[in-house]
Design a protein around this motif. Structure first.
Motif, PDB file in Angstrom:
ATOM      1  N   SER A  38       0.839  -1.245  -0.251  1.00 57.26           N
ATOM      2  CA  SER A  38      -0.241  -0.207   0.177  1.00 57.26           C
ATOM      3  C   SER A  38       1.088   1.430  -0.091  1.00 57.26           C
ATOM      4  CB  SER A  38      -0.666  -0.286   1.283  1.00 57.26           C
ATOM      5  OG  SER A  38       0.000  -0.477   2.765  1.00 57.26           O
ATOM      6  N   GLU A  39       2.007   1.182   0.433  1.00 56.81           N
ATOM      7  CA  GLU A  39       2.821   2.204   0.519  1.00 56.81           C
ATOM      8  C   GLU A  39       3.743   2.158  -0.379  1.00 56.81           C
ATOM      9  OE1 GLU A  39       2.892   4.908   2.926  1.00 56.81           O
ATOM     10  OE2 GLU A  39       1.308   3.812   3.812  1.00 56.81           O
ATOM     11  N   SER A  40       3.936   3.181  -1.737  1.00 59.09           N
ATOM     12  CA  SER A  40       4.886   3.063  -2.670  1.00 59.09           C
ATOM     13  C   SER A  40       6.466   2.919  -2.409  1.00 59.09           C
ATOM     14  CB  SER A  40       4.679   4.035  -2.993  1.00 59.09           C
ATOM     15  OG  SER A  40       4.918   5.358  -2.490  1.00 59.09           O
ATOM     16  N   SER A  41       6.702   3.366  -1.655  1.00 62.73           N
ATOM     17  CA  SER A  41       8.313   2.364  -0.693  1.00 62.73           C
ATOM     18  C   SER A  41       8.602   1.181  -0.389  1.00 62.73           C
ATOM     19  CB  SER A  41       8.435   3.706   0.254  1.00 62.73           C
ATOM     20  OG  SER A  41       7.802   3.382   1.718  1.00 62.73           O
ATOM     21  N   THR A  42       7.225   0.582  -0.379  1.00 66.36           N
ATOM     22  CA  THR A  42       7.339  -1.221  -0.044  1.00 66.36           C
ATOM     23  C   THR A  42       7.842  -1.488  -0.685  1.00 66.36           C
ATOM     24  OG1 THR A  42       5.541  -0.623   1.691  1.00 66.36           O
ATOM     25  CG2 THR A  42       5.736  -2.762   1.528  1.00 66.36           C
ATOM     26  N   GLU A  45      11.983  -1.788  -1.151  1.00 62.66           N
ATOM     27  CA  GLU A  45      12.414  -1.890   0.539  1.00 62.66           C
ATOM     28  C   GLU A  45      12.568  -3.876   0.740  1.00 62.66           C
ATOM     29  OE1 GLU A  45      11.090   2.231   2.886  1.00 62.66           O
ATOM     30  OE2 GLU A  45       9.875   0.044   2.736  1.00 62.66           O
ATOM     31  N   THR A  61      -0.270  -5.444  -5.835  1.00 66.06           N
ATOM     32  CA  THR A  61      -0.862  -4.700  -4.570  1.00 66.06           C
ATOM     33  C   THR A  61      -0.202  -5.583  -3.543  1.00 66.06           C
ATOM     34  OG1 THR A  61      -2.670  -6.684  -4.721  1.00 66.06           O
ATOM     35  CG2 THR A  61      -2.843  -3.948  -5.326  1.00 66.06           C
ATOM     36  N   PHE A  80       5.431  -2.656   8.048  1.00 66.09           N
ATOM     37  CA  PHE A  80       5.357  -3.018   7.475  1.00 66.09           C
ATOM     38  C   PHE A  80       3.644  -4.126   7.309  1.00 66.09           C
ATOM     39  CE2 PHE A  80       9.090  -4.531   4.191  1.00 66.09           C
ATOM     40  CZ  PHE A  80       9.245  -3.583   4.228  1.00 66.09           C
ATOM     41  N   SER A  81       2.192  -3.834   6.436  1.00 67.56           N
ATOM     42  CA  SER A  81       1.666  -4.488   6.974  1.00 67.56           C
ATOM     43  C   SER A  81       1.563  -5.940   6.179  1.00 67.56           C
ATOM     44  CB  SER A  81       0.275  -4.018   6.264  1.00 67.56           C
ATOM     45  OG  SER A  81      -0.240  -4.490   5.827  1.00 67.56           O
TER      46      SER A  81
END
Ligand code: ZN
Length: 277
Positions: A38-42, A45, A61, A80-81
């Motif tokens: 959901s976060e663009s950076s994830t 990473e 996604t 993180f989720s």
């Protein structure tokens, strides 16, 4: 299934098809988790962390990765989720509740029998060699397929490996099927006859027999063997610490391979040297 990755040609390099940053103990703490992107950076990473990636959905996604306990701690720190999908490979593949699925694949004992069967049936073109012992004392088998298999002839040498990662069961089957294909068709297919006569093909279907028997990625010391070779390793502080990788190194130094394939099963990709990143 899908993976052929070029591995060490000289025994001093390695393919790193799906690196992870840390390892777990033998057969434990090898969970499969779904990380939400959901976060663009994830995503970046996740890639930089060198997870072993099992799945990325088309719209990015989420990503499904294979993690150790240390990875989980890192994901918590990163905020993180994520969701734990399976506690281990066996649960994911339903091997724990349906052992028959596991029996479809070739065990260490069955592999040993089949390789000996090939040598017994086709002694003129196949010879089985003991390349060394695993941590728990299982033999790492190398089957040499060529005419005059006991003679070191001046021919191009090829190496086909499987099962650096013990839970990648299909990676045993393809090298083994290739061995059968070469010997079974030698007498009837001129193309195969040429391949066998003019090359020395080494087939090592199970580099990590202990991991195979325990259904774990790692060897019996909890080491990822595909991170234990001597070129650009960064997961551990030293390389060639394990008997399995040392056996492969010795074998590579004793031969002169012009091509090597190492089969894995974690994605539809072909990696080629020097694919450490
Ligand atoms: Zn692998």
């Amino acid at each position: 299934m899908g993976i052929t990755s070029f591995q060490s040609l000289a025994g001093v390099t390695t393919s790193t098809d799906h690196p992870i940053q840390s390892h777990s103990t033998f057969g434990e703490n090898e969970q499969i988790v779904k990380i939400m992107l959901s976060e663009s950076s994830t995503f970046g990473e996740v890639i930089n962390h060198d997870f072993s990636i099992l799945e990325i959905d088309a719209s990015k996604t989420y990503v499904v990765v294979y993690v150790s306990l240390t990875d989980i701690e890192w994901m918590d720190v990163m905020g993180f989720s994520y969701e734990i999908l399976y506690e281990n490979y066996a649960e994911m593949n339903r091997w724990d509740t349906n052992p028959a699925l596991l029996r479809d694949f070739t065990s260490y004992a069955a592999l040993t029998t089949q390789l000996q069967d090939i040598e017994d049936t086709y002694p003129d073109i196949a010879k089985l060699y003991d390349l060394g012992q695993s941590v728990q004392g299982r033999t790492i088998w190398g089957l040499k397929i060529t005419d005059n298999p006991t003679v070191e002839e001046d021919e191009p040498e090829v190496r086909i490996c499987g099962c650096h990662h013990g839970n990648e069961l299909m990676s045993v089957e393809l090298p083994l099927l290739l061995a059968w294909y070469l010997v079974d068709n030698y007498g009837s297919d001129p193309y195969i006859e040429g391949l066998v006569n003019d090359r020395e093909t080494w087939i090592i279907p199970m580099v990590n027999p202990d991991g195979r028997e325990a259904n774990t990625r790692y060897n019996a010391n909890g080491i990822d063997l595909n991170r234990d070779y001597g070129y650009m390793w960064d997961v551990y502080s030293d390389c060639y610490t394990q008997p399995e990788t040392r056996a492969i190194r010795t074998h590579a130094l004793d031969n002169n391979f012009v091509l090597s394939l190492s089969f894995h099963t974690s994605g539809d990709i072909v990696n080629y040297i020097w694919n450490y990143k």
